[in-house]
Design a protein around this motif. Structure first.
Motif, PDB file in Angstrom:
ATOM      1  N   VAL A   1       5.037   3.523   2.483  1.00  0.00           N
ATOM      2  CA  VAL A   1       4.579   2.249   1.950  1.00  0.00           C
ATOM      3  C   VAL A   1       4.414   1.272   3.111  1.00  0.00           C
ATOM      4  O   VAL A   1       5.157   1.321   4.092  1.00  0.00           O
ATOM      5  CB  VAL A   1       5.540   1.667   0.892  1.00  0.00           C
ATOM      6  CG1 VAL A   1       5.561   2.537  -0.356  1.00  0.00           C
ATOM      7  CG2 VAL A   1       6.940   1.481   1.432  1.00  0.00           C
ATOM      8  N   PHE A   2       3.412   0.420   2.990  1.00  0.00           N
ATOM      9  CA  PHE A   2       3.152  -0.606   3.985  1.00  0.00           C
ATOM     10  C   PHE A   2       3.066  -1.932   3.245  1.00  0.00           C
ATOM     11  O   PHE A   2       2.426  -2.010   2.195  1.00  0.00           O
ATOM     12  CB  PHE A   2       1.823  -0.347   4.711  1.00  0.00           C
ATOM     13  CG  PHE A   2       1.730   1.031   5.305  1.00  0.00           C
ATOM     14  CD1 PHE A   2       2.338   1.323   6.515  1.00  0.00           C
ATOM     15  CD2 PHE A   2       1.043   2.034   4.638  1.00  0.00           C
ATOM     16  CE1 PHE A   2       2.256   2.598   7.050  1.00  0.00           C
ATOM     17  CE2 PHE A   2       0.957   3.311   5.173  1.00  0.00           C
ATOM     18  CZ  PHE A   2       1.560   3.589   6.383  1.00  0.00           C
ATOM     19  N   GLY A   3       3.696  -2.965   3.784  1.00  0.00           N
ATOM     20  CA  GLY A   3       3.676  -4.265   3.126  1.00  0.00           C
ATOM     21  C   GLY A   3       3.157  -5.353   4.043  1.00  0.00           C
ATOM     22  O   GLY A   3       3.437  -5.356   5.248  1.00  0.00           O
TER      23      GLY A   3
ATOM     24  N   TYR B   1     -14.505   3.863   0.333  1.00  0.00           N
ATOM     25  CA  TYR B   1     -13.620   4.984   0.656  1.00  0.00           C
ATOM     26  C   TYR B   1     -12.158   4.703   0.339  1.00  0.00           C
ATOM     27  O   TYR B   1     -11.362   5.623   0.258  1.00  0.00           O
ATOM     28  CB  TYR B   1     -13.752   5.361   2.144  1.00  0.00           C
ATOM     29  CG  TYR B   1     -15.164   5.693   2.527  1.00  0.00           C
ATOM     30  CD1 TYR B   1     -15.748   6.888   2.119  1.00  0.00           C
ATOM     31  CD2 TYR B   1     -15.921   4.808   3.276  1.00  0.00           C
ATOM     32  CE1 TYR B   1     -17.058   7.193   2.462  1.00  0.00           C
ATOM     33  CE2 TYR B   1     -17.234   5.108   3.618  1.00  0.00           C
ATOM     34  CZ  TYR B   1     -17.792   6.297   3.208  1.00  0.00           C
ATOM     35  OH  TYR B   1     -19.080   6.592   3.541  1.00  0.00           O
ATOM     36  N   GLY B   2     -11.791   3.447   0.211  1.00  0.00           N
ATOM     37  CA  GLY B   2     -10.410   3.095  -0.075  1.00  0.00           C
ATOM     38  C   GLY B   2      -9.450   3.399   1.055  1.00  0.00           C
ATOM     39  O   GLY B   2      -8.270   3.613   0.836  1.00  0.00           O
ATOM     40  N   LEU B   3      -9.951   3.393   2.291  1.00  0.00           N
ATOM     41  CA  LEU B   3      -9.120   3.733   3.440  1.00  0.00           C
ATOM     42  C   LEU B   3      -8.669   2.512   4.234  1.00  0.00           C
ATOM     43  O   LEU B   3      -7.957   2.645   5.225  1.00  0.00           O
ATOM     44  CB  LEU B   3      -9.876   4.689   4.377  1.00  0.00           C
ATOM     45  CG  LEU B   3     -10.271   6.025   3.755  1.00  0.00           C
ATOM     46  CD1 LEU B   3     -11.093   6.843   4.738  1.00  0.00           C
ATOM     47  CD2 LEU B   3      -9.029   6.790   3.323  1.00  0.00           C
ATOM     48  N   ARG B   4      -9.113   1.322   3.817  1.00  0.00           N
ATOM     49  CA  ARG B   4      -8.746   0.081   4.503  1.00  0.00           C
ATOM     50  C   ARG B   4      -8.531  -1.014   3.469  1.00  0.00           C
ATOM     51  O   ARG B   4      -9.143  -1.011   2.408  1.00  0.00           O
ATOM     52  CB  ARG B   4      -9.854  -0.336   5.465  1.00  0.00           C
ATOM     53  CG  ARG B   4     -10.066   0.636   6.584  1.00  0.00           C
ATOM     54  CD  ARG B   4     -11.142   0.108   7.539  1.00  0.00           C
ATOM     55  NE  ARG B   4     -11.402   1.081   8.564  1.00  0.00           N
ATOM     56  CZ  ARG B   4     -12.389   1.970   8.528  1.00  0.00           C
ATOM     57  NH1 ARG B   4     -13.221   1.996   7.518  1.00  0.00           N
ATOM     58  NH2 ARG B   4     -12.554   2.827   9.498  1.00  0.00           N
ATOM     59  N   LEU B   5      -7.691  -1.970   3.831  1.00  0.00           N
ATOM     60  CA  LEU B   5      -7.572  -3.178   3.031  1.00  0.00           C
ATOM     61  C   LEU B   5      -8.792  -4.038   3.312  1.00  0.00           C
ATOM     62  O   LEU B   5      -9.337  -4.022   4.423  1.00  0.00           O
ATOM     63  CB  LEU B   5      -6.301  -3.946   3.409  1.00  0.00           C
ATOM     64  CG  LEU B   5      -4.993  -3.311   2.966  1.00  0.00           C
ATOM     65  CD1 LEU B   5      -3.817  -3.932   3.716  1.00  0.00           C
ATOM     66  CD2 LEU B   5      -4.815  -3.468   1.472  1.00  0.00           C
ATOM     67  N   MET B   6      -9.228  -4.799   2.321  1.00  0.00           N
ATOM     68  CA  MET B   6     -10.418  -5.626   2.493  1.00  0.00           C
ATOM     69  C   MET B   6     -10.193  -7.007   1.923  1.00  0.00           C
ATOM     70  O   MET B   6      -9.650  -7.151   0.823  1.00  0.00           O
ATOM     71  CB  MET B   6     -11.604  -4.975   1.783  1.00  0.00           C
ATOM     72  CG  MET B   6     -12.906  -5.704   2.022  1.00  0.00           C
ATOM     73  SD  MET B   6     -14.295  -4.749   1.368  1.00  0.00           S
ATOM     74  CE  MET B   6     -14.782  -5.809   0.037  1.00  0.00           C
TER      75      MET B   6
ATOM     76  N   LEU C   1      -4.696   0.214   7.265  1.00  0.00           N
ATOM     77  CA  LEU C   1      -3.583   0.279   6.319  1.00  0.00           C
ATOM     78  C   LEU C   1      -2.225   0.273   7.011  1.00  0.00           C
ATOM     79  O   LEU C   1      -1.313  -0.418   6.580  1.00  0.00           O
ATOM     80  CB  LEU C   1      -3.697   1.527   5.439  1.00  0.00           C
ATOM     81  CG  LEU C   1      -4.903   1.614   4.510  1.00  0.00           C
ATOM     82  CD1 LEU C   1      -4.851   2.909   3.722  1.00  0.00           C
ATOM     83  CD2 LEU C   1      -4.977   0.418   3.586  1.00  0.00           C
ATOM     84  N   GLY C   2      -2.075   1.044   8.065  1.00  0.00           N
ATOM     85  CA  GLY C   2      -0.778   1.209   8.701  1.00  0.00           C
ATOM     86  C   GLY C   2      -0.368   0.118   9.657  1.00  0.00           C
ATOM     87  O   GLY C   2       0.814  -0.046   9.937  1.00  0.00           O
TER      88      GLY C   2
ATOM     89  N   VAL D   1       0.867  -1.177   0.000  1.00  0.00           N
ATOM     90  CA  VAL D   1       0.000   0.000   0.000  1.00  0.00           C
ATOM     91  C   VAL D   1       0.899   1.220   0.000  1.00  0.00           C
ATOM     92  O   VAL D   1       1.828   1.318   0.807  1.00  0.00           O
ATOM     93  CB  VAL D   1      -0.909   0.044   1.249  1.00  0.00           C
ATOM     94  CG1 VAL D   1      -1.788   1.282   1.241  1.00  0.00           C
ATOM     95  CG2 VAL D   1      -1.741  -1.217   1.360  1.00  0.00           C
ATOM     96  N   ARG D   2       0.633   2.143  -0.911  1.00  0.00           N
ATOM     97  CA  ARG D   2       1.380   3.406  -0.929  1.00  0.00           C
ATOM     98  C   ARG D   2       0.444   4.517  -0.485  1.00  0.00           C
ATOM     99  O   ARG D   2      -0.672   4.640  -0.988  1.00  0.00           O
ATOM    100  CB  ARG D   2       1.909   3.712  -2.321  1.00  0.00           C
ATOM    101  CG  ARG D   2       2.650   5.038  -2.331  1.00  0.00           C
ATOM    102  CD  ARG D   2       3.306   5.335  -3.641  1.00  0.00           C
ATOM    103  NE  ARG D   2       3.778   6.714  -3.610  1.00  0.00           N
ATOM    104  CZ  ARG D   2       3.835   7.500  -4.659  1.00  0.00           C
ATOM    105  NH1 ARG D   2       3.491   7.053  -5.845  1.00  0.00           N
ATOM    106  NH2 ARG D   2       4.253   8.729  -4.533  1.00  0.00           N
ATOM    107  N   TRP D   3       0.902   5.299   0.463  1.00  0.00           N
ATOM    108  CA  TRP D   3       0.136   6.442   0.947  1.00  0.00           C
ATOM    109  C   TRP D   3       1.091   7.625   0.994  1.00  0.00           C
ATOM    110  O   TRP D   3       1.860   7.769   1.931  1.00  0.00           O
ATOM    111  CB  TRP D   3      -0.441   6.142   2.332  1.00  0.00           C
ATOM    112  CG  TRP D   3      -1.706   6.884   2.577  1.00  0.00           C
ATOM    113  CD1 TRP D   3      -1.852   8.078   3.212  1.00  0.00           C
ATOM    114  CD2 TRP D   3      -3.011   6.494   2.160  1.00  0.00           C
ATOM    115  NE1 TRP D   3      -3.171   8.451   3.223  1.00  0.00           N
ATOM    116  CE2 TRP D   3      -3.904   7.491   2.589  1.00  0.00           C
ATOM    117  CE3 TRP D   3      -3.514   5.404   1.470  1.00  0.00           C
ATOM    118  CZ2 TRP D   3      -5.268   7.436   2.346  1.00  0.00           C
ATOM    119  CZ3 TRP D   3      -4.870   5.341   1.226  1.00  0.00           C
ATOM    120  CH2 TRP D   3      -5.724   6.347   1.670  1.00  0.00           C
ATOM    121  N   GLY D   4       1.086   8.419  -0.059  1.00  0.00           N
ATOM    122  CA  GLY D   4       2.043   9.518  -0.156  1.00  0.00           C
ATOM    123  C   GLY D   4       3.452   8.963  -0.301  1.00  0.00           C
ATOM    124  O   GLY D   4       3.736   8.185  -1.191  1.00  0.00           O
ATOM    125  N   LYS D   5       4.312   9.329   0.642  1.00  0.00           N
ATOM    126  CA  LYS D   5       5.696   8.853   0.615  1.00  0.00           C
ATOM    127  C   LYS D   5       5.907   7.624   1.483  1.00  0.00           C
ATOM    128  O   LYS D   5       7.031   7.159   1.632  1.00  0.00           O
ATOM    129  CB  LYS D   5       6.633   9.974   1.058  1.00  0.00           C
ATOM    130  CG  LYS D   5       6.654  11.136   0.084  1.00  0.00           C
ATOM    131  CD  LYS D   5       7.620  12.206   0.510  1.00  0.00           C
ATOM    132  CE  LYS D   5       7.593  13.344  -0.492  1.00  0.00           C
ATOM    133  NZ  LYS D   5       8.559  14.379  -0.185  1.00  0.00           N
TER     134      LYS D   5
END
Length: 152
Positions: free
Chosen positions: A61-63, A87-92, A102-103, A55-59
């Motif tokens: 990344v979360f794996g 909303y695309g704010l969580r993995l599903m 996400l984080g 997941v990329r959120w700005g600068k």
């Protein structure tokens, strides 16, 4: 881009960390997620599948491993469809609808609530996204086009 392993020196007392670049930051748009089917080497040197989601959120990344903690299925119900549609704010999880932060990868809703995704340590080096501390098989696709991510 090469998947060649790189060694980063942390300090004299710390062990060296093996780092493999597998994708450029620009290959994943901000606020999006993308899956990669990498191959890791186990302690015996045998190749094992290593499916991850980044997941990329700005600068940042979360794996995570691309496996739902509920029953081990891949999270994406369609190729590279990882984020909740509203909303695309969580993995599903596409199979059960479980939602993950996400984080942290923690499940906040669904059959695996309170459990989490397995994190994959990542680093950004020279605008490449790299997996850290996991020994990957180095099958470099010489025919891959410039700018393509490895392991897809």
């Amino acid at each position: 881009m090469s998947e060649q392993g790189t060694t980063i020196e942390q300090d004299d007392a710390a062990p060296e960390a093996v780092v493999y670049a597998f994708c450029a930051m620009s290959d994943i748009p901000s606020q999006k997620a993308r899956g990669f089917n990498l191959v890791r080497l186990d302690d015996n040197g045998e190749e094992k599948p290593f499916p991850i989601v980044v997941v990329r959120w700005g600068k940042q990344v979360f794996g995570y491993l691309n496996k739902c903690p509920h029953d081990g299925v891949n999270l994406d119900w369609e190729r590279n469809t990882f984020l909740e549609p509203n909303y695309g704010l969580r993995l599903m999880c596409g199979k059960h609808g479980a939602l993950f932060e996400l984080g942290t990868g923690m499940c906040i809703e669904g059959p695996c609530k309170g459990r989490g995704l397995v994190p994959v340590p990542l680093a950004i080096i020279d605008n490449d996204i790299c997996v850290v501390g996991v020994k990957l098989a180095e099958d470099v696709d010489e025919d891959a086009e410039e700018g393509e991510c490895a392991g897809e």
